[in-house]
Design an enzyme around this catalytic site. Sequence first.
Site, PDB file in Angstrom:
ATOM      1  N   GLU A  33      43.364   2.237  33.838  1.00 56.71           N
ATOM      2  CA  GLU A  33      44.484   3.179  33.775  1.00 56.71           C
ATOM      3  C   GLU A  33      45.672   2.729  34.614  1.00 56.71           C
ATOM      4  O   GLU A  33      45.495   2.288  35.752  1.00 56.71           O
ATOM      5  CB  GLU A  33      43.995   4.554  34.257  1.00 56.71           C
ATOM      6  CG  GLU A  33      44.649   5.703  33.557  1.00 56.71           C
ATOM      7  CD  GLU A  33      44.285   5.749  32.072  1.00 56.71           C
ATOM      8  OE1 GLU A  33      45.055   5.211  31.254  1.00 56.71           O
ATOM      9  OE2 GLU A  33      43.239   6.324  31.741  1.00 56.71           O
ATOM     10  N   ASP A  36      48.301  -1.316  32.168  1.00 52.75           N
ATOM     11  CA  ASP A  36      48.822  -2.086  31.022  1.00 52.75           C
ATOM     12  C   ASP A  36      50.178  -2.702  31.373  1.00 52.75           C
ATOM     13  O   ASP A  36      50.487  -3.810  30.947  1.00 52.75           O
ATOM     14  CB  ASP A  36      48.870  -1.262  29.717  1.00 52.75           C
ATOM     15  CG  ASP A  36      49.685   0.015  29.775  1.00 52.75           C
ATOM     16  OD1 ASP A  36      50.061   0.450  30.887  1.00 52.75           O
ATOM     17  OD2 ASP A  36      49.966   0.578  28.697  1.00 52.75           O
ATOM     18  N   GLU A 162      59.363   3.593  21.647  1.00 49.50           N
ATOM     19  CA  GLU A 162      59.126   4.411  22.838  1.00 49.50           C
ATOM     20  C   GLU A 162      60.059   3.989  23.984  1.00 49.50           C
ATOM     21  O   GLU A 162      60.701   4.822  24.608  1.00 49.50           O
ATOM     22  CB  GLU A 162      57.658   4.207  23.248  1.00 49.50           C
ATOM     23  CG  GLU A 162      57.041   5.298  24.044  1.00 49.50           C
ATOM     24  CD  GLU A 162      56.685   6.536  23.233  1.00 49.50           C
ATOM     25  OE1 GLU A 162      57.161   7.600  23.606  1.00 49.50           O
ATOM     26  OE2 GLU A 162      55.950   6.430  22.240  1.00 49.50           O
ATOM     27  N   ASP A 174      48.763   2.319  24.291  1.00 52.52           N
ATOM     28  CA  ASP A 174      48.542   3.394  23.309  1.00 52.52           C
ATOM     29  C   ASP A 174      48.714   2.896  21.874  1.00 52.52           C
ATOM     30  O   ASP A 174      47.886   3.154  21.001  1.00 52.52           O
ATOM     31  CB  ASP A 174      49.506   4.562  23.562  1.00 52.52           C
ATOM     32  CG  ASP A 174      49.389   5.095  24.976  1.00 52.52           C
ATOM     33  OD1 ASP A 174      48.377   4.799  25.632  1.00 52.52           O
ATOM     34  OD2 ASP A 174      50.309   5.793  25.419  1.00 52.52           O
ATOM     35  N   TYR A 224      55.987   8.743  36.023  1.00 51.71           N
ATOM     36  CA  TYR A 224      55.491   7.499  35.432  1.00 51.71           C
ATOM     37  C   TYR A 224      56.440   6.355  35.805  1.00 51.71           C
ATOM     38  O   TYR A 224      56.017   5.302  36.291  1.00 51.71           O
ATOM     39  CB  TYR A 224      55.405   7.672  33.912  1.00 51.71           C
ATOM     40  CG  TYR A 224      54.774   6.518  33.171  1.00 51.71           C
ATOM     41  CD1 TYR A 224      53.420   6.519  32.872  1.00 51.71           C
ATOM     42  CD2 TYR A 224      55.530   5.429  32.758  1.00 51.71           C
ATOM     43  CE1 TYR A 224      52.839   5.468  32.183  1.00 51.71           C
ATOM     44  CE2 TYR A 224      54.967   4.374  32.071  1.00 51.71           C
ATOM     45  CZ  TYR A 224      53.618   4.396  31.782  1.00 51.71           C
ATOM     46  OH  TYR A 224      53.047   3.355  31.097  1.00 51.71           O
TER      47      TYR A 224
HETATM   48  C1  GLA Z   1      50.595   6.314  29.100  1.00 49.92           C
HETATM   49  C2  GLA Z   1      51.363   5.083  28.646  1.00 49.92           C
HETATM   50  C3  GLA Z   1      50.450   3.858  28.592  1.00 49.92           C
HETATM   51  C4  GLA Z   1      49.667   3.673  29.888  1.00 49.92           C
HETATM   52  C5  GLA Z   1      49.019   4.986  30.309  1.00 49.92           C
HETATM   53  C6  GLA Z   1      48.379   4.900  31.680  1.00 49.92           C
HETATM   54  O1  GLA Z   1      49.649   6.660  28.134  1.00 49.92           O
HETATM   55  O2  GLA Z   1      51.948   5.297  27.388  1.00 49.92           O
HETATM   56  O3  GLA Z   1      51.228   2.719  28.292  1.00 49.92           O
HETATM   57  O4  GLA Z   1      50.478   3.146  30.898  1.00 49.92           O
HETATM   58  O5  GLA Z   1      49.956   6.053  30.343  1.00 49.92           O
HETATM   59  O6  GLA Z   1      47.302   4.011  31.655  1.00 49.92           O
END
Ligand code: GLA
Length: 388
Positions: A33, A36, A162, A174, A224
């Site tokens: 988590e 990425d 995105e 994702d 984020y």
């Molecule tokens: C969201 C983002 C992903 C990833 C997750 C955390 O889902 O879209 O790219 O960074 O958070 O793992």
Amino acid sequence: MDLSFLQEKFISVFGKSSEATFFAPGRVNLIGEHIDYNGGLVFPCAITLGTYGSVSKRSDKLFRVYSLNFENLGIIQFSLDDLSYNTDHNWCNYLKGVLKYMLEAGHTLDTGLDLVVFGNIPNGSGLSSSASLEILMCKICTDMYKLNLSGVEAALLGKKVENEYIGVNSGIMDQFAIALGQENHALLLDCNTQKYEHIPFQLKGYSIIIMNTNKRRELADSKYNERRGECESALSKLKTVFNIEALCDLKVEQLDEVSHIINDAVEFKRAQHAITENTRVIAATKALASNDLVTFGKLLNDSHRSLKDDYEVTGKELDTLVAAAWNAEGVLGARMTGAGFGGCAIALVADQNVDAFIEQVNVKYTKEIGYEASFYIASIGNGPTQIH
Ligand code: GLA
């Protein structure tokens, strides 16, 4: 699933039958988590909850789009000639972004479409309803316009929408998990190289339970981006002493040696999460390969602790839910999944304990938080498909 309601809606909205119906899944991340975008390994899978779209081609350049999830918005209409972002077009901006970047990539889209969409991913749950919609649109266009677009290309295009069209600085996980999903398999993806492998994920006697906090992921986007910034800052400092491209290129011991270089307690913790999480993904896939679900479950727990203490993306609702899961009988592990700050967690639960687990965890959660959680048994499904 009986999709006759989609057909009926299409006929009542557009006065004709649709030509085809498509589906794209949502995703759940098993482990790996917030790495990425740090060049790490992630281990998500596509789920059978997702987004459906019934469609027919038009002879002009118009798109007329209707969502069963936003019926109050009615038909939203736009043209291939103007694919600029428009706040009034609400959720359809995801579709417009896909179309815009498809055209820019040189694909030919000769006409518009009529489209009715329905999604059963709970809104704001962090199971990637937006990536599901992007990949659904890629699949619709690929089949309806006979384009040559691979799953990897669709994932990259969805990410571009995105990042550049919607303005959310998310990573590649994702869209990849959704575009390349395979029934009963998880996807081990190296986000540095984009190399991936489908790993069988069928648990004998155990199920993955998705637990929704029902807390919407508010402020998630700004938090984020803040985490990304902290990781980038830590990386730039580490690059002065190590020849690395991404945080996950480092080993835990290397980080400990140079804590003075980062010289910021928060950034150090962020880097520590990224690096330890990457090692947990490797350990988790090894545990799975040797059918060692106990170790796999412990790694889920360690991942949650790291996301709570070092990365600080959990919050009261997720922590309460996961702690309740840890204390329930028949549970091998539990952790938050996705971006955090609300949304969902997962738990690995023995099949015979599932009913009692749901009951027990929900009682504890409701008592502490004041409203209920929701629970779904995860079925791991395929990537985007044409249903008929
Ligand atoms: C969201 C983002 C992903 C990833 C997750 C955390 O889902 O879209 O790219 O960074 O958070 O793992």
